[in-house]
Scaffold this active site. Structure first.
Site, PDB file in Angstrom:
ATOM      1  N   SER A 183      -7.489  -3.110  -1.751  1.00  0.00           N
ATOM      2  CA  SER A 183      -8.523  -3.485  -0.563  1.00  0.00           C
ATOM      3  C   SER A 183      -9.340  -3.013  -0.218  1.00  0.00           C
ATOM      4  CB  SER A 183      -7.477  -3.588   0.198  1.00  0.00           C
ATOM      5  OG  SER A 183      -8.055  -4.282   1.028  1.00  0.00           O
ATOM      6  N   HIS A 281      -3.022 -11.060  -2.255  1.00  0.00           N
ATOM      7  CA  HIS A 281      -3.767  -9.699  -1.971  1.00  0.00           C
ATOM      8  C   HIS A 281      -2.648  -8.548  -1.681  1.00  0.00           C
ATOM      9  CE1 HIS A 281      -7.163  -7.230  -0.497  1.00  0.00           C
ATOM     10  NE2 HIS A 281      -6.476  -6.718   0.517  1.00  0.00           N
TER      11      HIS A 281
END
Length: 301
Positions: A183, A281
């Site tokens: 991320s 994610h």
């Protein structure tokens, strides 16, 4: 008839609302991470395959405080030295390492493990990582009001202070020095790949590229083989969050990433795109970390 039309209209609105919420989640960085305090990790419990030590560091301005774990395999270094992987978000990374997984690394060409975390019992120091992992010019509105733009200072700390301290007394192969991040950490890995030759293998997992307005991808497109000599980039993506949003859209994240890496390959730059179908994610944190370690250890997946 009116009841049926009302039902269909209600169902349509629910679908629209769901799509809107999905889009909002994507634009704001997906689901918030689990911030429950962490228990003992593998360094605390002990391992038959690695021995661990811990060092503490501080940012130059005294605002951020780091806890760095080093894990060294319980075997002699190979002739060229151990590979080494620096793992960002080190608190959460250490929490994901199990004895069974370390055994798998140990059976291959095990890397030295360096987990760069913060002095907290939480999996993430949200304010510190937002500052450390994002490039200069990152606006607060892109980071939920947090300050960003400190990547240059953090990179200097990582390369000039942390790395020499943790590599001291261990035979390291500098040609197999890797960096992994997820991320915001993935953004830092990409920027490091662009600007530094300290790490020869870079693993960028689901980087928050949209927050950077794709500036890093644009910079990557201009990289020459000479600039990337001796380096290998792995960009790892999951499409569990993005499939519906990116479908048939050339402006979506995944098509942009694929196009950029295809261009790099055409120019002779070592860049590998790895898609993990269906993974979201958050799930990509553990999956990409394990994939990076197995890749560096040259172990079977």
């Amino acid at each position: 008839m009116h009841r049926e039309k009302g039902f269909m209209l209600c169902r349509f609105n629910v679908v629209r609302l769901a799509a809107l919420l999905l889009l909002l989640a994507w634009k704001t960085g997906y689901a918030r991470p689990d911030m429950a305090p962490l228990g003992p990790n593998i360094a605390d419990r002990g391992s038959a395959y690695y021995h661990f030590s811990v060092k503490e560091f501080h940012s130059r301005d005294g605002q951020r405080h780091y806890k760095v774990w080093r894990g060294v395999p319980n075997k002699s270094a190979p002739p060229g030295g151990f590979p080494v992987l620096y793992m960002l978000d080190g608190n959460a990374a250490m929490d994901k390492l199990s004895e069974a997984f370390l055994q798998k690394l140990f059976a291959a060409n095990p890397p030295v493990l360096v987990a760069v975390g913060y002095q907290t019992d939480l999996p993430f120091d949200l304010d510190s990582r937002a500052y450390d992992y994002t490039p200069p010019g990152t606006a607060r509105q892109q980071l939920r009001g947090r300050a960003g733009g400190g990547s240059h200072a953090f990179r200097h700390l990582l390369e000039e202070s942390i790395a020499p301290a943790v590599e001291k007394g261990v035979t390291i192969n500098p040609a197999q020095r890797g960096l992994w991040g997820h991320s915001y950490g993935g953004l830092f890995v990409l920027e490091s790949w662009l600007s530094s030759s300290f790490f020869t293998t870079s693993f960028s997992a689901v980087p928050s590229l949209a927050r950077n307005d794709f500036q890093l991808l644009k910079a990557m497109e201009a990289v020459s083989p000479q600039q990337a000599a001796g380096k290998h980039l792995y960009l790892m993506e999951g499409d569990g969050d993005r499939r519906a949003l990116d479908e048939n859209s050339e402006s979506g994240v995944l098509p942009r990433v694929r196009h950029t890496l295809a261009q790099l390959n055409q120019h002779g730059v070592l860049a590998t795109y790895r898609l993990f179908p269906g993974l979201t994610h958050g799930v990509m944190f553990t999956t990409s970390l394990q994939a990076a370690l197995l890749q560096l250890a040259q172990a079977e997946r």
